[in-house]
Design a protein around this motif. Sequence first.
Motif, PDB file in Angstrom:
ATOM      1  N   THR A 172      78.984 -25.971  56.805  1.00 63.74           N
ATOM      2  CA  THR A 172      79.130 -24.741  57.117  1.00 63.74           C
ATOM      3  C   THR A 172      78.036 -23.990  57.618  1.00 63.74           C
ATOM      4  O   THR A 172      77.974 -23.340  58.537  1.00 63.74           O
ATOM      5  N   ALA A 173      76.695 -24.451  56.902  1.00 62.55           N
ATOM      6  CA  ALA A 173      75.398 -23.817  57.228  1.00 62.55           C
ATOM      7  C   ALA A 173      74.969 -24.250  58.734  1.00 62.55           C
ATOM      8  O   ALA A 173      74.598 -23.576  59.306  1.00 62.55           O
ATOM      9  N   ALA A 174      75.319 -25.687  59.011  1.00 67.92           N
ATOM     10  CA  ALA A 174      75.097 -25.964  60.186  1.00 67.92           C
ATOM     11  C   ALA A 174      75.894 -25.376  61.469  1.00 67.92           C
ATOM     12  O   ALA A 174      75.496 -25.109  62.549  1.00 67.92           O
ATOM     13  N   VAL A 175      77.133 -24.778  61.369  1.00 66.42           N
ATOM     14  CA  VAL A 175      78.105 -24.208  62.078  1.00 66.42           C
ATOM     15  C   VAL A 175      77.233 -22.721  62.083  1.00 66.42           C
ATOM     16  O   VAL A 175      77.272 -22.193  63.192  1.00 66.42           O
ATOM     17  N   ILE A 176      76.842 -22.355  61.114  1.00 65.98           N
ATOM     18  CA  ILE A 176      76.232 -20.949  61.344  1.00 65.98           C
ATOM     19  C   ILE A 176      75.039 -21.070  62.030  1.00 65.98           C
ATOM     20  O   ILE A 176      74.754 -19.975  63.157  1.00 65.98           O
ATOM     21  N   TYR A 177      74.116 -21.893  61.910  1.00 68.97           N
ATOM     22  CA  TYR A 177      72.736 -22.070  62.703  1.00 68.97           C
ATOM     23  C   TYR A 177      72.976 -22.128  64.025  1.00 68.97           C
ATOM     24  O   TYR A 177      72.590 -21.679  64.953  1.00 68.97           O
ATOM     25  N   ASN A 178      74.346 -23.097  64.381  1.00 69.33           N
ATOM     26  CA  ASN A 178      74.558 -23.362  65.708  1.00 69.33           C
ATOM     27  C   ASN A 178      74.838 -21.844  66.372  1.00 69.33           C
ATOM     28  O   ASN A 178      74.544 -21.426  67.459  1.00 69.33           O
ATOM     29  N   LYS A 179      75.660 -20.944  65.573  1.00 72.58           N
ATOM     30  CA  LYS A 179      75.944 -19.613  66.166  1.00 72.58           C
ATOM     31  C   LYS A 179      74.795 -19.013  66.301  1.00 72.58           C
ATOM     32  O   LYS A 179      74.406 -17.931  67.363  1.00 72.58           O
ATOM     33  N   ILE A 180      73.832 -18.986  65.519  1.00 77.62           N
ATOM     34  CA  ILE A 180      72.254 -18.263  65.771  1.00 77.62           C
ATOM     35  C   ILE A 180      71.964 -18.831  67.007  1.00 77.62           C
ATOM     36  O   ILE A 180      71.400 -18.027  67.956  1.00 77.62           O
ATOM     37  N   GLN A 181      71.565 -20.003  67.475  1.00 76.47           N
ATOM     38  CA  GLN A 181      71.157 -20.771  68.331  1.00 76.47           C
ATOM     39  C   GLN A 181      72.024 -20.265  69.651  1.00 76.47           C
ATOM     40  O   GLN A 181      71.337 -20.174  70.798  1.00 76.47           O
ATOM     41  N   ASP A 182      73.199 -19.892  69.640  1.00 79.37           N
ATOM     42  CA  ASP A 182      74.055 -19.613  70.748  1.00 79.37           C
ATOM     43  C   ASP A 182      73.750 -18.049  71.056  1.00 79.37           C
ATOM     44  O   ASP A 182      74.638 -17.570  71.920  1.00 79.37           O
ATOM     45  N   GLY A 183      73.297 -17.380  70.020  1.00 76.62           N
ATOM     46  CA  GLY A 183      73.185 -15.876  70.233  1.00 76.62           C
ATOM     47  C   GLY A 183      74.361 -14.996  69.782  1.00 76.62           C
ATOM     48  O   GLY A 183      74.550 -14.043  70.134  1.00 76.62           O
ATOM     49  N   VAL A 184      75.141 -15.535  69.112  1.00 79.23           N
ATOM     50  CA  VAL A 184      76.179 -15.023  68.501  1.00 79.23           C
ATOM     51  C   VAL A 184      76.150 -13.729  67.699  1.00 79.23           C
ATOM     52  O   VAL A 184      76.520 -12.619  67.617  1.00 79.23           O
ATOM     53  N   PHE A 185      74.941 -13.711  66.821  1.00 75.91           N
ATOM     54  CA  PHE A 185      74.382 -12.644  66.040  1.00 75.91           C
ATOM     55  C   PHE A 185      73.199 -12.104  66.661  1.00 75.91           C
ATOM     56  O   PHE A 185      72.277 -12.777  67.244  1.00 75.91           O
ATOM     57  N   ASN A 186      73.077 -10.793  66.375  1.00 75.64           N
ATOM     58  CA  ASN A 186      71.937  -9.977  66.734  1.00 75.64           C
ATOM     59  C   ASN A 186      71.291  -9.740  65.490  1.00 75.64           C
ATOM     60  O   ASN A 186      71.673  -8.860  64.462  1.00 75.64           O
ATOM     61  N   LEU A 187      70.392 -10.494  65.019  1.00 84.91           N
ATOM     62  CA  LEU A 187      69.807 -10.376  63.604  1.00 84.91           C
ATOM     63  C   LEU A 187      68.870  -9.279  63.416  1.00 84.91           C
ATOM     64  O   LEU A 187      68.604  -8.873  62.325  1.00 84.91           O
ATOM     65  N   LEU A 188      68.674  -8.534  64.526  1.00 86.30           N
ATOM     66  CA  LEU A 188      67.600  -7.471  64.344  1.00 86.30           C
ATOM     67  C   LEU A 188      68.550  -6.333  64.007  1.00 86.30           C
ATOM     68  O   LEU A 188      67.721  -5.383  63.360  1.00 86.30           O
ATOM     69  N   ASN A 189      69.746  -6.222  64.628  1.00 86.34           N
ATOM     70  CA  ASN A 189      70.353  -5.065  64.114  1.00 86.34           C
ATOM     71  C   ASN A 189      71.931  -5.166  63.600  1.00 86.34           C
ATOM     72  O   ASN A 189      72.200  -4.007  62.828  1.00 86.34           O
ATOM     73  N   ASP A 190      72.380  -6.157  63.457  1.00 92.07           N
ATOM     74  CA  ASP A 190      73.458  -6.591  62.544  1.00 92.07           C
ATOM     75  C   ASP A 190      73.250  -6.800  61.061  1.00 92.07           C
ATOM     76  O   ASP A 190      72.837  -8.156  60.722  1.00 92.07           O
ATOM     77  N   PHE A 191      73.402  -5.903  60.145  1.00 93.14           N
ATOM     78  CA  PHE A 191      72.908  -5.925  58.736  1.00 93.14           C
ATOM     79  C   PHE A 191      74.017  -6.439  58.001  1.00 93.14           C
ATOM     80  O   PHE A 191      73.943  -6.764  56.621  1.00 93.14           O
ATOM     81  N   ASN A 192      75.127  -6.640  58.703  1.00 90.05           N
ATOM     82  CA  ASN A 192      76.279  -7.214  57.653  1.00 90.05           C
ATOM     83  C   ASN A 192      76.746  -8.515  58.215  1.00 90.05           C
ATOM     84  O   ASN A 192      77.684  -9.165  57.630  1.00 90.05           O
ATOM     85  N   CYS A 193      75.796  -9.087  58.765  1.00 93.89           N
ATOM     86  CA  CYS A 193      76.189 -10.577  59.159  1.00 93.89           C
ATOM     87  C   CYS A 193      75.844 -11.829  58.146  1.00 93.89           C
ATOM     88  O   CYS A 193      76.422 -12.927  58.209  1.00 93.89           O
ATOM     89  N   GLY A 194      75.246 -11.361  57.159  1.00 92.55           N
ATOM     90  CA  GLY A 194      75.101 -12.532  56.117  1.00 92.55           C
ATOM     91  C   GLY A 194      73.956 -13.230  56.308  1.00 92.55           C
ATOM     92  O   GLY A 194      73.907 -14.169  55.597  1.00 92.55           O
ATOM     93  N   ILE A 195      72.981 -12.795  57.353  1.00 90.14           N
ATOM     94  CA  ILE A 195      72.089 -13.799  57.566  1.00 90.14           C
ATOM     95  C   ILE A 195      70.608 -13.144  57.570  1.00 90.14           C
ATOM     96  O   ILE A 195      70.492 -11.847  58.187  1.00 90.14           O
ATOM     97  N   LYS A 196      69.473 -13.709  56.928  1.00 94.43           N
ATOM     98  CA  LYS A 196      68.104 -12.960  56.845  1.00 94.43           C
ATOM     99  C   LYS A 196      67.411 -13.901  57.365  1.00 94.43           C
ATOM    100  O   LYS A 196      67.504 -15.055  57.157  1.00 94.43           O
TER     101      LYS A 196
END
Length: 229
Positions: A172-196
Amino acid sequence: MSSPYDYLFKYIVIGDTGVGKSCLNLQFTDKRFKPVHAITIGAEFGSRTITIDNNKNKKVIKLQIWDTGGQEAYRSITRSYYRGAAAALLVYDITRRETFNHLETWLNDARQHALSENMTVVLVGNKCDVPCRMREVSVEEGKVFAKDHGLMGFVECSAKTGENVDEVFVKTAAVIYNKIQDGVFNLLNDFNCGIKVGYGDVKGDNYVTTFQTGACCGGSNRSDFKFKD
């Protein structure tokens, strides 16, 4: 002081009372099984650091796991823990058909209250160590539910023996990491994505999995994870 990591992912573990959510959490974080466990009121917390290797570089991931109570009386309390979850493990007991029948309600709750449209949801059938005569939900039914509801994966596991427990959390963590690599999450502005994003000099690991984008993990009939091509 906590150990350094590249990313922190928030997980919630949801499902009916008695399906083994607390036991799954304990098996993953402490590598032990507790046959008698008090009913969870609200939520219990656990964490573990793993390493994801995607054949390019290794990333140390801290998993922050919230095991939520399954009783209806505490549902309003547990919903507050859903907010900002990167992943939800949707758990049922393969020996109790009613826990499978209630999955859609739990799933709708999670998707409504997590506040992240990109939350990764995995279906988990617990207690696969029991004799076949005690089974009430087939492997195929689990796979069909996961497919019909757009879930990222399905795994049958045993909190008692540890079978496939690491697979549930780590893939499951690998799937989430893949989403990060694909640019699915905006880690600078999305405070509800569950990723720090982590910090410090990251070294070492206590679990390593190789993750290949576009590949199907598992190979066992009890496991079915999907990845974006």
